[in-house]
Design a protein around this motif. Sequence first.
Motif, PDB file in Angstrom:
ATOM      1  N   ASN A   1       0.823  -1.212   0.000  1.00  0.00           N
ATOM      2  CA  ASN A   1       0.000   0.000   0.000  1.00  0.00           C
ATOM      3  C   ASN A   1       0.854   1.258   0.000  1.00  0.00           C
ATOM      4  OD1 ASN A   1      -2.479  -1.322  -0.002  1.00  0.00           O
ATOM      5  ND2 ASN A   1      -2.642  -1.357   2.217  1.00  0.00           N
ATOM      6  N   MET A   2       1.894   1.261   0.838  1.00  0.00           N
ATOM      7  CA  MET A   2       2.734   2.454   0.953  1.00  0.00           C
ATOM      8  C   MET A   2       3.543   2.696  -0.321  1.00  0.00           C
ATOM      9  SD  MET A   2       4.081   2.171   4.888  1.00  0.00           S
ATOM     10  CE  MET A   2       5.063   3.663   4.722  1.00  0.00           C
ATOM     11  N   LEU A   3       4.121   1.642  -0.886  1.00  0.00           N
ATOM     12  CA  LEU A   3       4.909   1.814  -2.107  1.00  0.00           C
ATOM     13  C   LEU A   3       4.054   2.333  -3.254  1.00  0.00           C
ATOM     14  CD1 LEU A   3       7.254  -1.323  -2.081  1.00  0.00           C
ATOM     15  CD2 LEU A   3       7.870   1.060  -1.650  1.00  0.00           C
ATOM     16  N   CYS A   4       2.845   1.818  -3.354  1.00  0.00           N
ATOM     17  CA  CYS A   4       1.958   2.267  -4.421  1.00  0.00           C
ATOM     18  C   CYS A   4       1.612   3.744  -4.251  1.00  0.00           C
ATOM     19  CB  CYS A   4       0.684   1.421  -4.416  1.00  0.00           C
ATOM     20  SG  CYS A   4      -0.335   1.606  -5.884  1.00  0.00           S
ATOM     21  N   SER A   5       1.380   4.168  -3.024  1.00  0.00           N
ATOM     22  CA  SER A   5       1.033   5.564  -2.784  1.00  0.00           C
ATOM     23  C   SER A   5       2.233   6.490  -2.881  1.00  0.00           C
ATOM     24  CB  SER A   5       0.390   5.703  -1.398  1.00  0.00           C
ATOM     25  OG  SER A   5      -0.877   5.084  -1.375  1.00  0.00           O
TER      26      SER A   5
ATOM     27  N   PHE B   1       5.775   0.570 -12.881  1.00  0.00           N
ATOM     28  CA  PHE B   1       5.210   0.804 -11.552  1.00  0.00           C
ATOM     29  C   PHE B   1       3.690   0.760 -11.581  1.00  0.00           C
ATOM     30  CE2 PHE B   1       9.330   3.139 -10.721  1.00  0.00           C
ATOM     31  CZ  PHE B   1       9.802   2.199  -9.812  1.00  0.00           C
ATOM     32  N   ASN B   2       3.120   1.163 -12.706  1.00  0.00           N
ATOM     33  CA  ASN B   2       1.670   1.167 -12.832  1.00  0.00           C
ATOM     34  C   ASN B   2       1.086  -0.231 -12.646  1.00  0.00           C
ATOM     35  OD1 ASN B   2      -0.897   2.237 -13.367  1.00  0.00           O
ATOM     36  ND2 ASN B   2      -0.732   1.731 -15.526  1.00  0.00           N
ATOM     37  N   TYR B   3       1.813  -1.244 -13.108  1.00  0.00           N
ATOM     38  CA  TYR B   3       1.308  -2.615 -12.992  1.00  0.00           C
ATOM     39  C   TYR B   3       2.008  -3.411 -11.903  1.00  0.00           C
ATOM     40  CZ  TYR B   3      -1.244  -1.628 -17.241  1.00  0.00           C
ATOM     41  OH  TYR B   3      -2.108  -1.076 -18.153  1.00  0.00           O
ATOM     42  N   ALA B   4       3.307  -3.205 -11.722  1.00  0.00           N
ATOM     43  CA  ALA B   4       4.048  -3.994 -10.735  1.00  0.00           C
ATOM     44  C   ALA B   4       3.612  -3.686  -9.312  1.00  0.00           C
ATOM     45  CB  ALA B   4       5.552  -3.755 -10.887  1.00  0.00           C
TER      46      ALA B   4
ATOM     47  N   GLY C   1       7.813 -14.788  -2.698  1.00  0.00           N
ATOM     48  CA  GLY C   1       7.417 -15.425  -3.947  1.00  0.00           C
ATOM     49  C   GLY C   1       6.383 -14.621  -4.712  1.00  0.00           C
ATOM     50  N   MET C   2       5.502 -13.933  -3.989  1.00  0.00           N
ATOM     51  CA  MET C   2       4.508 -13.077  -4.648  1.00  0.00           C
ATOM     52  C   MET C   2       5.188 -11.976  -5.460  1.00  0.00           C
ATOM     53  SD  MET C   2       1.851 -10.387  -2.886  1.00  0.00           S
ATOM     54  CE  MET C   2       3.164  -9.136  -2.782  1.00  0.00           C
ATOM     55  N   TRP C   3       6.159 -11.298  -4.833  1.00  0.00           N
ATOM     56  CA  TRP C   3       6.858 -10.212  -5.526  1.00  0.00           C
ATOM     57  C   TRP C   3       7.673 -10.744  -6.713  1.00  0.00           C
ATOM     58  CZ3 TRP C   3       6.356  -5.036  -4.334  1.00  0.00           C
ATOM     59  CH2 TRP C   3       5.680  -4.737  -3.144  1.00  0.00           C
ATOM     60  N   VAL C   4       8.317 -11.882  -6.542  1.00  0.00           N
ATOM     61  CA  VAL C   4       9.113 -12.467  -7.626  1.00  0.00           C
ATOM     62  C   VAL C   4       8.218 -12.864  -8.794  1.00  0.00           C
ATOM     63  CG1 VAL C   4      10.584 -14.420  -8.262  1.00  0.00           C
ATOM     64  CG2 VAL C   4      10.947 -13.245  -6.075  1.00  0.00           C
ATOM     65  N   PHE C   5       7.086 -13.499  -8.494  1.00  0.00           N
ATOM     66  CA  PHE C   5       6.175 -13.943  -9.552  1.00  0.00           C
ATOM     67  C   PHE C   5       5.622 -12.757 -10.346  1.00  0.00           C
ATOM     68  CE2 PHE C   5       1.706 -14.601 -10.764  1.00  0.00           C
ATOM     69  CZ  PHE C   5       1.871 -15.587 -11.731  1.00  0.00           C
ATOM     70  N   LEU C   6       5.179 -11.716  -9.651  1.00  0.00           N
ATOM     71  CA  LEU C   6       4.608 -10.562 -10.343  1.00  0.00           C
ATOM     72  C   LEU C   6       5.649  -9.876 -11.225  1.00  0.00           C
ATOM     73  CD1 LEU C   6       2.389  -9.019  -7.513  1.00  0.00           C
ATOM     74  CD2 LEU C   6       1.619 -10.248  -9.544  1.00  0.00           C
ATOM     75  N   ASN C   7       6.872  -9.736 -10.718  1.00  0.00           N
ATOM     76  CA  ASN C   7       7.915  -9.091 -11.519  1.00  0.00           C
ATOM     77  C   ASN C   7       8.357  -9.983 -12.676  1.00  0.00           C
ATOM     78  OD1 ASN C   7       9.135  -6.353 -10.372  1.00  0.00           O
ATOM     79  ND2 ASN C   7       8.407  -7.568  -8.638  1.00  0.00           N
ATOM     80  N   ALA C   8       8.345 -11.294 -12.468  1.00  0.00           N
ATOM     81  CA  ALA C   8       8.708 -12.202 -13.550  1.00  0.00           C
ATOM     82  C   ALA C   8       7.708 -12.114 -14.701  1.00  0.00           C
ATOM     83  CB  ALA C   8       8.783 -13.637 -13.024  1.00  0.00           C
TER      84      ALA C   8
ATOM     85  N   ILE D   1       5.674  -9.207 -15.261  1.00  0.00           N
ATOM     86  CA  ILE D   1       5.517  -7.832 -15.736  1.00  0.00           C
ATOM     87  C   ILE D   1       6.785  -7.286 -16.382  1.00  0.00           C
ATOM     88  CG2 ILE D   1       5.092  -5.453 -14.974  1.00  0.00           C
ATOM     89  CD1 ILE D   1       3.169  -6.684 -12.873  1.00  0.00           C
ATOM     90  N   VAL D   2       7.953  -7.527 -15.790  1.00  0.00           N
ATOM     91  CA  VAL D   2       9.189  -6.920 -16.303  1.00  0.00           C
ATOM     92  C   VAL D   2       9.451  -7.274 -17.767  1.00  0.00           C
ATOM     93  CG1 VAL D   2      11.709  -6.880 -16.080  1.00  0.00           C
ATOM     94  CG2 VAL D   2      10.273  -6.643 -14.053  1.00  0.00           C
ATOM     95  N   PRO D   3       9.412  -8.562 -18.171  1.00  0.00           N
ATOM     96  CA  PRO D   3       9.639  -8.856 -19.601  1.00  0.00           C
ATOM     97  C   PRO D   3       8.620  -8.188 -20.514  1.00  0.00           C
ATOM     98  CG  PRO D   3       9.785 -10.856 -18.280  1.00  0.00           C
ATOM     99  CD  PRO D   3       9.223  -9.798 -17.388  1.00  0.00           C
ATOM    100  N   CYS D   4       7.373  -8.093 -20.066  1.00  0.00           N
ATOM    101  CA  CYS D   4       6.344  -7.462 -20.895  1.00  0.00           C
ATOM    102  C   CYS D   4       6.618  -5.978 -21.072  1.00  0.00           C
ATOM    103  CB  CYS D   4       4.968  -7.673 -20.264  1.00  0.00           C
ATOM    104  SG  CYS D   4       4.435  -9.399 -20.201  1.00  0.00           S
ATOM    105  N   VAL D   5       7.037  -5.301 -20.005  1.00  0.00           N
ATOM    106  CA  VAL D   5       7.341  -3.877 -20.101  1.00  0.00           C
ATOM    107  C   VAL D   5       8.545  -3.649 -21.010  1.00  0.00           C
ATOM    108  CG1 VAL D   5       8.096  -1.848 -18.804  1.00  0.00           C
ATOM    109  CG2 VAL D   5       6.329  -3.340 -17.855  1.00  0.00           C
TER     110      VAL D   5
END
Length: 318
Positions: free
Chosen positions: A65-69, A98-101, A142-149, A151-155
């Motif tokens: 929540n804090m990072l997004c804000s 950042f918009n999606y990650a 694992g949640m953070w790793v999965f989401l970045n795995a 989103i990052v290649p797509c961006v």
Amino acid sequence: MSLNATFSPTNSTPPNTTWDFSPIYSLCTIFLTVIGNGFILFLYIRSSKLHGPFAVYVINLLIANMLCSLIQTPLDLYVRLIRHHSFPALFCSFHVYFNYALTTTIPVAHVLITLNRVWAIAAPLSYRRHHSYKMAAGICVGMWVFLNAYIVPCVVIDGVYYRTVFDNVHCTANQDWSYWVQGCRAMFYIGTEVIIVAVYPYFLYKWRQRCRIRGKITVVQSASESVKNAGEVSEQTAASRASARSFLVLTLLTANVVVCWTPMNVYFLSNRYIVNGEFYKFAKLIKLTFSAVDPLLFAIAIKDLREACRDLFQCSRL
């Protein structure tokens, strides 16, 4: 949640956005989200009564929540309010990332809390015996790793092969290669709400079942019963009481999800057929409120958190 809207390709410059209600409300939610989540995070770190494997999931959500804000929402406001003919490509890539990650971490973190509470209710003895700090930390990392795995290649592909001058004007992902964006919305926005809402009836059923079991268990055992059985009953009693306290946490968080996520998810599902700018603005503002409300709900639902807050202010008076 992203503040991005859909603009017409015929526009050569971003729309003339002024300091009306929407950006002012966004700034207020940034302030409330950072202060509220930061304060609850401070209490979790300070108070030993709050320490436990479940606290890892709560801290994970508070950080998201804090990072997004602190990062995503101000970037989005900057893109909407600062007039440029074209933003630098690297800046737009960071904005899209950042918009999606960051915005996807919040609903996924809520799913982790939901599944954790369901486990605590459905199998309290198994939960107490097998759930640990190590498991909770591993799941959250694992949640953070999965989401970045995902989103990052797509961006990177979007920025290198598909990004156009028009996309850099509005700092958005290219619409001709938006399958990954649709995947984000389907899995991490709409899909997460479906999971949270779908498992709640099962959670409620198991909670009522645990309450009935707890009512039948007597703490004081007769002298004829073995010490082993007494220990098992005592453990089951403690587990039942702990899992029963999960009811308020998950009920409030689920209600917050339904109220704040549903309008935006309805917009995502219908914008291919009906584009309603006013409804989007409404859904956007409701979604921004979500992260600011989370810490208040934790304070209402968790007694030890309220006591930690009271102890903090009592100590400050001495």
